[in-house]
Design a protein around this motif. Sequence first.
Motif, PDB file in Angstrom:
ATOM      1  N   GLN A  34      36.082  49.241  53.053  1.00  0.00           N
ATOM      2  CA  GLN A  34      35.562  49.588  51.738  1.00  0.00           C
ATOM      3  C   GLN A  34      35.730  48.392  50.806  1.00  0.00           C
ATOM      4  O   GLN A  34      36.760  47.713  50.850  1.00  0.00           O
ATOM      5  N   TYR A  35      34.724  48.150  49.976  1.00  0.00           N
ATOM      6  CA  TYR A  35      34.746  47.002  49.071  1.00  0.00           C
ATOM      7  C   TYR A  35      34.688  47.496  47.631  1.00  0.00           C
ATOM      8  O   TYR A  35      33.949  48.429  47.316  1.00  0.00           O
ATOM      9  N   PHE A  36      35.457  46.844  46.747  1.00  0.00           N
ATOM     10  CA  PHE A  36      35.582  47.307  45.375  1.00  0.00           C
ATOM     11  C   PHE A  36      35.377  46.154  44.391  1.00  0.00           C
ATOM     12  O   PHE A  36      35.590  44.981  44.719  1.00  0.00           O
ATOM     13  N   LEU A  37      34.973  46.534  43.160  1.00  0.00           N
ATOM     14  CA  LEU A  37      34.805  45.588  42.057  1.00  0.00           C
ATOM     15  C   LEU A  37      35.561  46.115  40.837  1.00  0.00           C
ATOM     16  O   LEU A  37      35.861  47.294  40.742  1.00  0.00           O
ATOM     17  N   PHE A  38      35.836  45.225  39.892  1.00  0.00           N
ATOM     18  CA  PHE A  38      36.340  45.655  38.597  1.00  0.00           C
ATOM     19  C   PHE A  38      35.150  46.016  37.718  1.00  0.00           C
ATOM     20  O   PHE A  38      34.067  45.463  37.859  1.00  0.00           O
ATOM     21  N   ASP A  39      35.377  46.931  36.787  1.00  0.00           N
ATOM     22  CA  ASP A  39      34.311  47.325  35.863  1.00  0.00           C
ATOM     23  C   ASP A  39      34.951  47.905  34.608  1.00  0.00           C
ATOM     24  O   ASP A  39      35.374  49.058  34.593  1.00  0.00           O
ATOM     25  N   ILE A  40      35.036  47.089  33.552  1.00  0.00           N
ATOM     26  CA  ILE A  40      35.608  47.564  32.300  1.00  0.00           C
ATOM     27  C   ILE A  40      34.534  47.507  31.219  1.00  0.00           C
ATOM     28  O   ILE A  40      33.671  46.637  31.239  1.00  0.00           O
ATOM     29  N   PRO A  41      34.554  48.439  30.277  1.00  0.00           N
ATOM     30  CA  PRO A  41      33.518  48.466  29.240  1.00  0.00           C
ATOM     31  C   PRO A  41      33.706  47.359  28.215  1.00  0.00           C
ATOM     32  O   PRO A  41      34.822  46.905  27.959  1.00  0.00           O
ATOM     33  N   GLY A  42      32.600  46.927  27.621  1.00  0.00           N
ATOM     34  CA  GLY A  42      32.670  45.980  26.519  1.00  0.00           C
ATOM     35  C   GLY A  42      33.085  46.691  25.249  1.00  0.00           C
ATOM     36  O   GLY A  42      33.131  47.920  25.185  1.00  0.00           O
ATOM     37  N   GLN A  43      33.393  45.910  24.232  1.00  0.00           N
ATOM     38  CA  GLN A  43      33.823  46.486  22.967  1.00  0.00           C
ATOM     39  C   GLN A  43      33.190  45.679  21.842  1.00  0.00           C
ATOM     40  O   GLN A  43      33.633  44.582  21.510  1.00  0.00           O
ATOM     41  N   GLU A  44      32.132  46.224  21.272  1.00  0.00           N
ATOM     42  CA  GLU A  44      31.396  45.520  20.229  1.00  0.00           C
ATOM     43  C   GLU A  44      32.203  45.461  18.933  1.00  0.00           C
ATOM     44  O   GLU A  44      32.746  46.449  18.479  1.00  0.00           O
ATOM     45  N   VAL A  58      35.628  29.775  28.759  1.00  0.00           N
ATOM     46  CA  VAL A  58      36.549  30.500  29.635  1.00  0.00           C
ATOM     47  C   VAL A  58      36.564  29.831  31.007  1.00  0.00           C
ATOM     48  O   VAL A  58      35.575  29.870  31.740  1.00  0.00           O
ATOM     49  N   GLN A  59      37.674  29.216  31.321  1.00  0.00           N
ATOM     50  CA  GLN A  59      37.811  28.590  32.635  1.00  0.00           C
ATOM     51  C   GLN A  59      38.206  29.631  33.671  1.00  0.00           C
ATOM     52  O   GLN A  59      38.650  30.734  33.339  1.00  0.00           O
ATOM     53  N   GLY A  60      38.039  29.267  34.948  1.00  0.00           N
ATOM     54  CA  GLY A  60      38.426  30.180  36.018  1.00  0.00           C
ATOM     55  C   GLY A  60      39.922  30.441  36.003  1.00  0.00           C
ATOM     56  O   GLY A  60      40.722  29.497  35.972  1.00  0.00           O
ATOM     57  N   PHE A  61      40.291  31.699  35.998  1.00  0.00           N
ATOM     58  CA  PHE A  61      41.706  32.057  36.002  1.00  0.00           C
ATOM     59  C   PHE A  61      42.285  31.822  37.396  1.00  0.00           C
ATOM     60  O   PHE A  61      41.696  32.203  38.408  1.00  0.00           O
ATOM     61  N   ARG A  62      43.450  31.212  37.429  1.00  0.00           N
ATOM     62  CA  ARG A  62      44.157  31.038  38.697  1.00  0.00           C
ATOM     63  C   ARG A  62      44.889  32.329  39.038  1.00  0.00           C
ATOM     64  O   ARG A  62      45.093  33.190  38.186  1.00  0.00           O
ATOM     65  N   ILE A  63      45.284  32.469  40.283  1.00  0.00           N
ATOM     66  CA  ILE A  63      45.992  33.669  40.721  1.00  0.00           C
ATOM     67  C   ILE A  63      47.106  33.262  41.672  1.00  0.00           C
ATOM     68  O   ILE A  63      46.970  32.292  42.439  1.00  0.00           O
ATOM     69  N   ALA A  64      48.240  33.951  41.579  1.00  0.00           N
ATOM     70  CA  ALA A  64      49.374  33.655  42.450  1.00  0.00           C
ATOM     71  C   ALA A  64      48.946  33.752  43.914  1.00  0.00           C
ATOM     72  O   ALA A  64      48.166  34.634  44.280  1.00  0.00           O
ATOM     73  N   PRO A  65      49.431  32.834  44.772  1.00  0.00           N
ATOM     74  CA  PRO A  65      48.967  32.767  46.165  1.00  0.00           C
ATOM     75  C   PRO A  65      49.061  34.080  46.932  1.00  0.00           C
ATOM     76  O   PRO A  65      48.200  34.380  47.759  1.00  0.00           O
ATOM     77  N   GLN A  66      50.084  34.873  46.649  1.00  0.00           N
ATOM     78  CA  GLN A  66      50.258  36.117  47.411  1.00  0.00           C
ATOM     79  C   GLN A  66      49.215  37.175  47.084  1.00  0.00           C
ATOM     80  O   GLN A  66      49.087  38.180  47.796  1.00  0.00           O
ATOM     81  N   TYR A  67      48.425  36.965  46.015  1.00  0.00           N
ATOM     82  CA  TYR A  67      47.412  37.949  45.634  1.00  0.00           C
ATOM     83  C   TYR A  67      45.991  37.394  45.692  1.00  0.00           C
ATOM     84  O   TYR A  67      45.047  38.088  45.311  1.00  0.00           O
ATOM     85  N   GLU A  68      45.818  36.184  46.160  1.00  0.00           N
ATOM     86  CA  GLU A  68      44.502  35.548  46.092  1.00  0.00           C
ATOM     87  C   GLU A  68      43.543  36.028  47.176  1.00  0.00           C
ATOM     88  O   GLU A  68      42.331  35.828  47.069  1.00  0.00           O
ATOM     89  N   GLY A  69      44.031  36.677  48.218  1.00  0.00           N
ATOM     90  CA  GLY A  69      43.158  37.217  49.252  1.00  0.00           C
ATOM     91  C   GLY A  69      42.393  38.433  48.763  1.00  0.00           C
ATOM     92  O   GLY A  69      42.749  39.050  47.752  1.00  0.00           O
ATOM     93  N   LYS A  70      41.355  38.827  49.498  1.00  0.00           N
ATOM     94  CA  LYS A  70      40.539  39.962  49.078  1.00  0.00           C
ATOM     95  C   LYS A  70      41.179  41.312  49.411  1.00  0.00           C
ATOM     96  O   LYS A  70      40.874  42.321  48.777  1.00  0.00           O
ATOM     97  N   GLY A  71      42.050  41.358  50.409  1.00  0.00           N
ATOM     98  CA  GLY A  71      42.688  42.616  50.786  1.00  0.00           C
ATOM     99  C   GLY A  71      43.672  43.103  49.732  1.00  0.00           C
ATOM    100  O   GLY A  71      44.414  42.306  49.145  1.00  0.00           O
ATOM    101  N   GLU A  88      39.399  46.253  50.255  1.00  0.00           N
ATOM    102  CA  GLU A  88      39.516  44.921  49.668  1.00  0.00           C
ATOM    103  C   GLU A  88      38.479  44.719  48.564  1.00  0.00           C
ATOM    104  O   GLU A  88      37.549  45.510  48.394  1.00  0.00           O
ATOM    105  N   PHE A  89      38.671  43.656  47.803  1.00  0.00           N
ATOM    106  CA  PHE A  89      37.715  43.287  46.766  1.00  0.00           C
ATOM    107  C   PHE A  89      36.471  42.685  47.408  1.00  0.00           C
ATOM    108  O   PHE A  89      36.548  42.053  48.469  1.00  0.00           O
ATOM    109  N   PHE A  90      35.341  42.871  46.741  1.00  0.00           N
ATOM    110  CA  PHE A  90      34.079  42.356  47.271  1.00  0.00           C
ATOM    111  C   PHE A  90      34.082  40.835  47.320  1.00  0.00           C
ATOM    112  O   PHE A  90      33.540  40.229  48.248  1.00  0.00           O
TER     113      PHE A  90
END
Length: 212
Positions: A34-44, A58-71, A88-90
């Motif tokens: 199963q593959y998942f995405l984030f989806d949060i609403p905007g706020q005008e 906005v630069q690409g956010f880095r992520i700690a190595p233990q969480y960078e995989g898709k699983g 896992e994430f898509f």
Amino acid sequence: MKKRLLRLISVAIITISPVLTGCLSLEKKYPGKQYFLFDIPGQEKKPAPSMESTILHVQGFRIAPQYEGKGFVYRLEDLSYETDFYNEFFIPPGLLITEEIRQRLASSGLFQYVVDTSGYGVPTYTLEGVITALYGDYRQGGSAKAIMEIQFFFINTASKDSEIAFQKRYHKEISLPERAPGALVQGWNMALQLVLTEFETDIYAHIMKGNN
């Protein structure tokens, strides 16, 4: 001679058949991925007059190595973690979270432009960050939780030394109704929404304070 040979072949077939049947019974049907995405609403929001001409890069956010995989990552004990192969994430979570942050800030009205590259003019501010925690807390003895922690670095690019104007670490724990992948993703969505709501409030107050 032929009768004896046929009798031996028959015995061999009878002997082998149970073995083959036993081998086939060991096969399991594994669940599909199963593959998942984030989806949060905007706020005008309406931008403040002092922020109408600002450009946020906005630069690409880095992520700690233990969480960078898709699983998905689950915390089972204080020092024990495991990765979920079937949920896992898509795409890698660092990219997903960066894009959600960019879209949310673009709809917030805090800045005139929110861009993902510096090719749209000289940015007034640059946002960088590190995702330091992203997992499901499934330790025994407590309720399941979605854990998210992000550190933001808000840089005044227009200043002479591109100084860090604001930085803060946001940590969120969302209780889950069940230990299921869908519930975990909903928890992460809620956590990210809360993080960005707080960040927007903090950054607005910081900029307005500096302009007074």
